[in-house]
Design a protein around this motif. Structure first.
Motif, PDB file in Angstrom:
ATOM      1  N   ARG A 177       0.809  -1.220   0.000  1.00 53.02           N
ATOM      2  CA  ARG A 177       0.000   0.000   0.000  1.00 53.02           C
ATOM      3  C   ARG A 177       0.843   1.272   0.000  1.00 53.02           C
ATOM      4  N   PRO A 178       1.889   1.375   0.838  1.00 50.65           N
ATOM      5  CA  PRO A 178       2.726   2.587   0.761  1.00 50.65           C
ATOM      6  C   PRO A 178       3.396   2.758  -0.601  1.00 50.65           C
ATOM      7  N   LEU A 179       3.827   1.652  -1.195  1.00 45.64           N
ATOM      8  CA  LEU A 179       4.434   1.734  -2.526  1.00 45.64           C
ATOM      9  C   LEU A 179       3.427   2.234  -3.557  1.00 45.64           C
ATOM     10  N   ALA A 180       2.219   1.713  -3.484  1.00 44.28           N
ATOM     11  CA  ALA A 180       1.187   2.118  -4.432  1.00 44.28           C
ATOM     12  C   ALA A 180       0.856   3.599  -4.281  1.00 44.28           C
ATOM     13  N   ALA A 181       0.794   4.074  -3.038  1.00 44.62           N
ATOM     14  CA  ALA A 181       0.501   5.489  -2.795  1.00 44.62           C
ATOM     15  C   ALA A 181       1.578   6.380  -3.386  1.00 44.62           C
ATOM     16  N   THR A 182       2.840   5.990  -3.221  1.00 42.91           N
ATOM     17  CA  THR A 182       3.953   6.760  -3.779  1.00 42.91           C
ATOM     18  C   THR A 182       3.905   6.764  -5.303  1.00 42.91           C
ATOM     19  N   ILE A 183       3.627   5.602  -5.879  1.00 42.85           N
ATOM     20  CA  ILE A 183       3.568   5.477  -7.338  1.00 42.85           C
ATOM     21  C   ILE A 183       2.434   6.339  -7.910  1.00 42.85           C
ATOM     22  N   LEU A 184       1.281   6.337  -7.257  1.00 38.05           N
ATOM     23  CA  LEU A 184       0.164   7.162  -7.716  1.00 38.05           C
ATOM     24  C   LEU A 184       0.471   8.649  -7.595  1.00 38.05           C
ATOM     25  N   SER A 185       1.136   9.027  -6.521  1.00 39.48           N
ATOM     26  CA  SER A 185       1.500  10.434  -6.319  1.00 39.48           C
ATOM     27  C   SER A 185       2.425  10.922  -7.429  1.00 39.48           C
ATOM     28  N   HIS A 186       3.436  10.118  -7.762  1.00 44.60           N
ATOM     29  CA  HIS A 186       4.373  10.493  -8.822  1.00 44.60           C
ATOM     30  C   HIS A 186       3.697  10.508 -10.186  1.00 44.60           C
ATOM     31  N   ALA A 187       2.773   9.560 -10.397  1.00 45.63           N
ATOM     32  CA  ALA A 187       2.088   9.495 -11.691  1.00 45.63           C
ATOM     33  C   ALA A 187       1.226  10.740 -11.905  1.00 45.63           C
ATOM     34  N   ARG A 188       0.619  11.253 -10.834  1.00 48.33           N
ATOM     35  CA  ARG A 188      -0.230  12.448 -10.955  1.00 48.33           C
ATOM     36  C   ARG A 188       0.612  13.712 -11.140  1.00 48.33           C
ATOM     37  N   SER A 189       1.716  13.792 -10.395  1.00 45.71           N
ATOM     38  CA  SER A 189       2.510  15.031 -10.396  1.00 45.71           C
ATOM     39  C   SER A 189       3.374  15.183 -11.644  1.00 45.71           C
ATOM     40  N   ALA A 190       3.771  14.063 -12.254  1.00 42.23           N
ATOM     41  CA  ALA A 190       4.641  14.142 -13.437  1.00 42.23           C
ATOM     42  C   ALA A 190       4.196  13.115 -14.470  1.00 42.23           C
ATOM     43  N   PRO A 191       3.043  13.355 -15.102  1.00 40.88           N
ATOM     44  CA  PRO A 191       2.556  12.384 -16.098  1.00 40.88           C
ATOM     45  C   PRO A 191       3.481  12.327 -17.305  1.00 40.88           C
ATOM     46  N   PRO A 192       3.576  11.178 -17.963  1.00 35.41           N
ATOM     47  CA  PRO A 192       4.447  11.056 -19.129  1.00 35.41           C
ATOM     48  C   PRO A 192       3.874  11.823 -20.317  1.00 35.41           C
ATOM     49  N   ALA A 193       4.738  12.087 -21.274  1.00 38.28           N
ATOM     50  CA  ALA A 193       4.280  12.758 -22.490  1.00 38.28           C
ATOM     51  C   ALA A 193       3.370  11.823 -23.278  1.00 38.28           C
ATOM     52  N   HIS A 194       2.447  12.405 -24.003  1.00 39.18           N
ATOM     53  CA  HIS A 194       1.534  11.601 -24.821  1.00 39.18           C
ATOM     54  C   HIS A 194       2.291  10.926 -25.961  1.00 39.18           C
ATOM     55  N   SER A 195       2.083   9.645 -26.134  1.00 37.28           N
ATOM     56  CA  SER A 195       2.685   8.909 -27.242  1.00 37.28           C
ATOM     57  C   SER A 195       1.572   8.372 -28.133  1.00 37.28           C
ATOM     58  N   PRO A 196       1.530   8.792 -29.391  1.00 42.74           N
ATOM     59  CA  PRO A 196       0.459   8.324 -30.281  1.00 42.74           C
ATOM     60  C   PRO A 196       0.554   6.843 -30.612  1.00 42.74           C
ATOM     61  N   ASP A 197       1.693   6.216 -30.260  1.00 43.54           N
ATOM     62  CA  ASP A 197       1.886   4.796 -30.541  1.00 43.54           C
ATOM     63  C   ASP A 197       1.586   3.907 -29.341  1.00 43.54           C
ATOM     64  N   ASP A 198       1.186   4.494 -28.221  1.00 43.82           N
ATOM     65  CA  ASP A 198       0.942   3.689 -27.026  1.00 43.82           C
ATOM     66  C   ASP A 198      -0.209   2.712 -27.294  1.00 43.82           C
ATOM     67  N   PRO A 199       0.023   1.393 -27.151  1.00 44.48           N
ATOM     68  CA  PRO A 199      -1.047   0.428 -27.432  1.00 44.48           C
ATOM     69  C   PRO A 199      -2.249   0.541 -26.498  1.00 44.48           C
ATOM     70  N   LEU A 200      -2.088   1.218 -25.358  1.00 48.12           N
ATOM     71  CA  LEU A 200      -3.232   1.429 -24.471  1.00 48.12           C
ATOM     72  C   LEU A 200      -4.328   2.249 -25.149  1.00 48.12           C
ATOM     73  N   LEU A 201      -3.942   3.014 -26.173  1.00 47.36           N
ATOM     74  CA  LEU A 201      -4.905   3.826 -26.902  1.00 47.36           C
ATOM     75  C   LEU A 201      -5.883   2.976 -27.702  1.00 47.36           C
ATOM     76  N   GLY A 202      -5.635   1.673 -27.755  1.00 47.75           N
ATOM     77  CA  GLY A 202      -6.585   0.785 -28.413  1.00 47.75           C
ATOM     78  C   GLY A 202      -7.923   0.742 -27.694  1.00 47.75           C
ATOM     79  N   TRP A 203      -7.907   0.967 -26.365  1.00 50.87           N
ATOM     80  CA  TRP A 203      -9.144   0.883 -25.560  1.00 50.87           C
ATOM     81  C   TRP A 203      -9.472   2.184 -24.834  1.00 50.87           C
ATOM     82  N   PHE A 204      -8.432   3.011 -24.564  1.00 48.83           N
ATOM     83  CA  PHE A 204      -8.621   4.165 -23.684  1.00 48.83           C
ATOM     84  C   PHE A 204      -8.404   5.479 -24.433  1.00 48.83           C
ATOM     85  N   GLN A 205      -9.201   6.477 -24.054  1.00 49.35           N
ATOM     86  CA  GLN A 205      -9.002   7.824 -24.575  1.00 49.35           C
ATOM     87  C   GLN A 205      -7.632   8.343 -24.108  1.00 49.35           C
ATOM     88  N   PRO A 206      -7.028   9.292 -24.850  1.00 49.25           N
ATOM     89  CA  PRO A 206      -5.648   9.725 -24.551  1.00 49.25           C
ATOM     90  C   PRO A 206      -5.390  10.100 -23.097  1.00 49.25           C
TER      91      PRO A 206
END
Length: 434
Positions: free
Chosen positions: A98-127
């Protein structure tokens, strides 16, 4: 040894998939109880090595570890490597999740990665949703995938830590839940949306909540499992388990190094095991050396036509030869072309794999295969008989067979009603000795 084995039904029971086991609902050949009964009754020595060359979600390696037996699990699908390693996570790690997950979520919100038009996640999810999911994955990778896993030639997923693997499984489950609109009647299949506007766009809060809830649930289930084991006097012994990313048809195992083989080869039922994990493969994309399509072509039971010409081989046995002859002559469309070629590919890979398994098994060692029959149109594909003949050719002697009738996913196909064949399928437990 095989005649004394305790063999219960290999059919999976969803009602038993609760607690820690409930987080690993991936397609598998048999339940944990089936493995425990067989391995316990085998009375293996303490230094015995158990092999599952088609380890999948890791039922064999997990149960063997709980019984204090060394094990080796092999699989070609990187997703299954992650899942099998997560399943082996020790109870002492529960407090860290749980502490690891909280840290990971905090970093993901504060510094999101740049948008990649080739990300395969875009097959199901909006950008916007894909970016946040990738941010969580990226921070799992940065925080928990270290130098032991990385190398100049890429990421070695079979060295990833159990903690990292568990957080990946939590993210897998979140993505599958969020992409629920794309599930089909086939429980192994998650389809792609037909149009880009049909992609789901969950909020950042929803994505984070699903991931955090999964991690919280896994930590709780792991701790509770430990308490139950202690209270019942069945505390797990745990032993070394090696999870290996490899093609079974070419795997490099030392000759005569394995005491017991317990496995379920991929069934010849045109299940695309790669497509069944396409969302997870999209999550893992930055860690992979192969594309989902190329991986699919390597899999046993691939629905892609093989590149090389394959001839029917004598080591496949008479039953296989008769089945292929009938399939090739069937009047339905593509029987003598596409379907014939993909079946040739299947039996070629199966035979080469069983040869490797036999070579790895010690003299007088035991192998147990769980195999399901099927039908091509009205033609019976007696895969248990075919596997038995291939195994005999490669030096394994049949000692026992137990059969169990069960429902088959092919029964949901409306096209099956056009052909006369019995409902359900027969799952056979085949026992051999070397």
């Amino acid at each position: 040894m095989a005649t004394a084995l305790s063999i219960v039904s290999p059919k999976r029971n969803k009602r038993l998939q609760t607690g820690w086991e409930g987080f690993f609902p991936y397609y598998a050949g048999f339940p944990e109880l089936f493995v425990r009964e067989i391995l316990s009754s085998a009375e293996l020595p303490s230094d015995a090595v158990v092999l599952d060359p088609w380890n999948g979600s890791g039922t064999t390696t997990y149960a063997a570890s709980q019984l204090g037996l060394r094990s080796i699990g092999v699989d070609l699908n990187p997703v299954m490597i992650i899942v099998a390693r997560a399943r082996l996570l020790g109870p002492s790690e529960a407090d860290h999740l749980r502490p690891l997950a909280a840290t990971i979520l905090s970093h993901a919100r504060s510094a999101p990665p740049a948008h990649s038009p080739d990300d395969p996640l875009l097959g199901w999810f909006q950008p916007a949703a894909a970016i946040l999911i990738r941010g969580i994955e990226q921070n799992i990778r940065r925080s928990l995938v270290g130098n032991m896993t990385k190398s100049p030639d890429g990421i070695h997923l079979d060295r990833i830590s159990g903690t990292a693997a568990t957080l990946y499984v939590a993210l897998f489950a979140a993505c599958r839940r969020l992409a629920a609109p794309f599930r089909s009647s086939n429980p192994t299949w998650v389809r792609l949306p037909k149009n880009l506007e049909d992609r789901v766009g969950p909020s950042a809060f929803s994505i984070a909540q699903h991931f955090a809830d999964n991690v919280r649930g896994m930590a709780k289930a792991l701790a509770e499992k430990h308490e139950v084991d202690l209270a019942s006097g069945h505390e797990a012994h745990t032993a070394t388990s090696s999870i290996v990313l490899s093609d079974t048809a070419t795997m490099a195992l030392e000759a005569g190094s394995v005491d017991f083989v317990l496995t379920s080869p991929p069934y010849c039922t045109r299940i695309d095991y790669t497509a069944a994990t396409r969302i997870e493969l999209a999550v893992l994309a930055p860690l992979l050396k192969v594309t989902a399509r190329s991986l699919g072509k390597q899999m046993i039971g691939s629905i892609q036509v093989p590149s090389a010409e394959i001839e029917v081989a004598s080591d496949w046995g008479d039953t296989c030869s008769r089945f292929l002859k009938a399939l090739k002559a069937h009047p339905s469309k593509a029987s003598g072309g596409y379907y014939y070629k993909t079946h040739l590919d299947y039996f070629d890979k199966i035979s080469r794999s069983i040869k490797r398994v036999s070579q790895a098994l010690k003299p007088s060692g035991t192998a147990v295969f769980v195999v399901q029959d099927s039908y091509y149109k009205e033609i019976h594909n007696d895969l248990p008989a075919i596997i038995a003949e291939i195994s005999e050719y490669h030096g394994l002697s049949s000692t026992r067979m137990e059969q169990f009738h069960l429902r088959s996913m092919s029964d949901i196909n409306p096209g099956r009603k056009s052909y006369q064949r019995p409902a359900g399928a027969t799952e056979s437990v085949l026992c051999f000795t070397k």
